[in-house]
Design an enzyme around this catalytic site. Structure first.
Site, PDB file in Angstrom:
ATOM      1  CE1 TYR A  32      41.550  77.150  -9.936  1.00 37.11           C
ATOM      2  CE2 TYR A  32      41.357  75.614 -11.773  1.00 37.11           C
ATOM      3  CZ  TYR A  32      41.218  76.888 -11.254  1.00 37.11           C
ATOM      4  OH  TYR A  32      40.746  77.914 -12.053  1.00 37.11           O
ATOM      5  CD  GLU A  33      47.025  74.469  -2.327  1.00 38.50           C
ATOM      6  OE1 GLU A  33      47.293  74.196  -1.144  1.00 38.50           O
ATOM      7  OE2 GLU A  33      46.968  75.634  -2.756  1.00 38.50           O
ATOM      8  CB  SER A  34      41.194  71.086  -4.547  1.00 39.99           C
ATOM      9  OG  SER A  34      40.870  71.483  -5.873  1.00 39.99           O
TER      10      SER A  34
END
Length: 248
Positions: A49-51
């Site tokens: 995920y981008e986080s």
């Protein structure tokens, strides 16, 4: 077991993921499909995920990329710049899984504005996030989106994430690393790019007629000679999907 068109779409998208693949996941429909794939295809599919969470294994659907469940269940949590600079841009991610507000015949994606005037649009959308980099750098991109003439347009109002431009040769000309969108899964069927990069209908879901898909498409949609019909969701797939949603 009966099922909805959204459930058929999500199951079809999950089936597209192969065992052991590293998948950069967008929130919403892409996340639902990717997490279902971990439960029904292969638990070793790696969700990124981008986080900055690598190998997340949430037991419910995350509400956003900042949902704590992603970090709590990840193999590692790294900085956002490191996700992009070390994992995504060098081509270490096999598949990018994206949604879209608009998608056109060459699989360009718009999640920015609806309307001709960027500064005064009819609708201002959530924007790009990491999607442009995902579309450019992953080995290939899967798109999951509900199909209608509003979402499937001949040319998007704004290119947020580059698909095949105005033809597949544009990716090569621009030096874009990945293969771009190779699969678009909708609530009506499945589309794939032909050699020119134009999306062609390659499968319809059970009970869906070709004319229904054409009526929901804003261009003269071509149909593959060997058009397939998707397999209906199994009871196991539906049970896993509904359990995911119930836990959220």
């Amino acid at each position: 077991m009966s099922y909805t068109s959204d459930e058929m779409m999500t199951v079809a998208a999950a089936r597209a993921l192969s065992a052991g693949k590293r998948c950069f996941v967008g929130i919403g429909l892409p996340s639902t499909a990717a997490n279902l794939a971990r439960r029904t295809i292969d638990e070793n599919i790696v969700l990124v995920y981008e986080s900055g969470t690598l190998g997340s294994k949430p037991d419910r659907l995350p509400a956003s990329i900042g949902d704590g469940i992603l970090a709590e269940t990840a193999d590692a949590v790294i900085s956002v710049p490191e996700v992009f600079n070390y994992w995504l841009q060098p081509g270490r991610i096999d598949i990018g899984f994206l949604g879209a507000a608009q998608i056109d015949k060459y699989a360009n994606i718009n999640t920015t504005v609806i309307g001709d005037d960027y500064h005064h649009p009819a609708v201002r959308l959530p924007g790009a996030g990491g999607a442009p980099e995902i579309a450019a750098s992953c080995g290939e991109v899967f798109v999951i989106v509900r199909q209608s003439r509003r979402s499937f347009v001949e040319q998007v109002d704004f290119i947020t994430s580059f698909g095949h431009g105005r033809g597949r040769a544009e990716r090569t000309k621009l030096g874009v690393r990945g293969r771009g969108p190779t699969l678009v899964i909708t609530d009506l069927g499945v589309l794939q790019p032909d050699p020119s990069g134009e999306l062609v209908l390659t499968a319809v879901h059970p009970g869906i007629e070709v004319e229904q898909v054409r009526a929901a498409t804003g261009w003269d949609l071509q149909v593959a000679v060997d058009l397939r019909t998707s397999l209906a969701p199994t009871d196991t797939e539906l049970a896993a999907l509904r359990a995911l949603k119930a836990a959220s």
